[in-house]
Design a protein around this motif. Structure first.
Motif, short mmCIF file in Angstrom:
data_model
loop_
_atom_site.label_atom_id
_atom_site.label_comp_id
_atom_site.label_asym_id
_atom_site.label_seq_id
_atom_site.Cartn_x
_atom_site.Cartn_y
_atom_site.Cartn_z
N THR A 147 14.90 40.49 22.82
CA THR A 147 15.32 39.09 22.89
C THR A 147 14.52 38.33 23.95
O THR A 147 14.04 37.21 23.72
CB THR A 147 16.82 38.99 23.21
OG1 THR A 147 17.57 39.64 22.18
CG2 THR A 147 17.25 37.53 23.31
N GLU A 148 14.37 38.94 25.13
CA GLU A 148 13.63 38.30 26.21
C GLU A 148 12.15 38.16 25.86
O GLU A 148 11.52 37.13 26.14
CB GLU A 148 13.79 39.09 27.51
CG GLU A 148 15.21 39.12 28.04
CD GLU A 148 15.79 37.73 28.26
OE1 GLU A 148 15.06 36.86 28.79
OE2 GLU A 148 16.95 37.51 27.89
N GLU A 188 7.92 32.60 22.28
CA GLU A 188 8.20 31.25 21.79
C GLU A 188 7.72 30.20 22.78
O GLU A 188 7.17 29.16 22.39
CB GLU A 188 9.71 31.09 21.54
CG GLU A 188 10.20 31.87 20.31
CD GLU A 188 11.73 31.84 20.21
OE1 GLU A 188 12.36 31.20 21.06
OE2 GLU A 188 12.26 32.47 19.28
N GLN A 199 10.86 37.86 22.90
CA GLN A 199 10.73 36.81 21.89
C GLN A 199 10.81 35.43 22.52
O GLN A 199 10.12 34.51 22.09
CB GLN A 199 11.81 36.99 20.81
CG GLN A 199 11.56 38.19 19.90
CD GLN A 199 12.71 38.45 18.95
OE1 GLN A 199 13.87 38.11 19.24
NE2 GLN A 199 12.41 39.07 17.82
N LYS A 200 11.65 35.28 23.55
CA LYS A 200 11.73 34.00 24.25
C LYS A 200 10.40 33.67 24.92
O LYS A 200 9.93 32.53 24.88
CB LYS A 200 12.85 34.04 25.30
CG LYS A 200 14.26 34.05 24.72
CD LYS A 200 15.28 34.11 25.85
CE LYS A 200 16.70 34.15 25.30
NZ LYS A 200 17.71 34.26 26.40
#
Length: 296
Positions: free
Chosen positions: A284-285, A291, A287-288
């Motif tokens: 999740t981190e 992005e 992917q942030k």
């Protein structure tokens, strides 16, 4: 390709422009649909129709393909020209040394860039009324941007040339002597804050002898103790800025390399599956981070 000579350019660029086929320019990011629907996009499109391209897109030679270029600045302008069926555009050529960081500093037209575009348009004979109509703004705003750097020292203007500084912040900076303007610009960059309120706080913390004569603001309720405290804080920030400045280059390079590694890792489907199964919080981190890199 046709070369168009420029009279004077910053050192970061070569001494000439090139007229380049748009098909030979590779954008470094795709424009999201929401950008094409924005008011800013429509304003730029209108200004191109009305007065043409004033600020050339910035490109750098593609090291992997002869006679091709990578677009560093001007993604919206190039997209608009392509949509209008234009086949060539005059571009400013960045040097190889500057290419690494340039596209990470520029994301859209900054206020000083707009100022220079307006001056160039007026120099070409475009009236202020026509510019206001092209940009869909009040003519008073065109005049304020035209006179943006009056009273601003060249060194401070250069520091802020690609920053999105509040328009009225320049009114506050004009109160300061050149050395203090430069120090204020450096503090704004160090803190990544360019709002009017932040610039006012810097002005409020400025010693009396660093104001232009007759331009010191009226003290509205601050006690001598509060002013002294703000002055001490300003000195501390300036010292912290010097310390940050010394390590910025190495830290920035480490960050860029780490981000590129993460983005490359997320392109590997096997790695993504493993992270999803065993380290979902890390995925999740990552992917942030990816992005944010894509949005930059």
């Amino acid at each position: 390709m046709k070369h168009d000579r420029q009279k004077s350019l910053p050192q970061a660029f070569e001494s000439s422009t090139l007229r380049i086929p748009i098909a030979d320019i590779l954008p470094l990011r795709d424009l999201r649909p929401v950008i094409r629907k924005s008011q800013k996009y429509r304003q730029i499109a209108s200004s191109i129709v009305e007065v043409g391209i004033i600020e050339p897109p910035v490109v750098v030679p593609d090291p992997l393909a002869k006679d091709r270029f990578r677009l560093l600045d001007g993604h919206i302008r190039l997209d608009i020209l392509a949509s209008q069926g234009v086949s060539e555009v005059v571009c400013l050529i960045a040097t190889e040394d500057e290419a690494f960081t340039y596209n990470r500093r520029i994301s859209r037209i900054a206020i000083i860039q707009e100022h220079r575009m307006i001056l160039e348009a007026v120099k070409r004979g475009v009236s202020e009324e026509r510019l206001a109509r092209a940009l869909n703004v009040n003519i008073d705003l065109i005049r304020k941007k035209r006179n943006l750097l009056v009273g601003i020292c060249p060194e401070a203007a250069d520091l802020l040339r690609d920053k999105h500084v509040a328009l009225n912040a320049f009114t506050e900076l004009r109160r300061l002597k050149p050395m203090r303007q430069m120090a204020a610009a450096e503090m704004m960059i160090a803190m990544n804050r360019f709002s009017l309120s932040y610039v006012k706080s810097i002005v409020a913390a400025t010693p009396p002898d660093e104001f232009v004569e007759g331009k010191r603001p009226v003290n509205r309720g601050l006690t001598p103790e509060q002013i002294n405290l703000m002055t001490q804080e300003s000195v501390r920030l300036d010292r912290d800025f010097r310390q940050i400045e010394q390590s910025y280059g190495a830290d920035h390079l480490d960050l860029v390399l780490a981000t590129a590694y993460i983005c490359g890792m997320l392109d590997n489907a096997r790695v993504v599956r493993h992270l999803a199964q065993h380290h979902s919080d890390l995925l999740t981190e990552f992917q942030k981070i990816a992005e944010l890199q894509m949005a930059a």
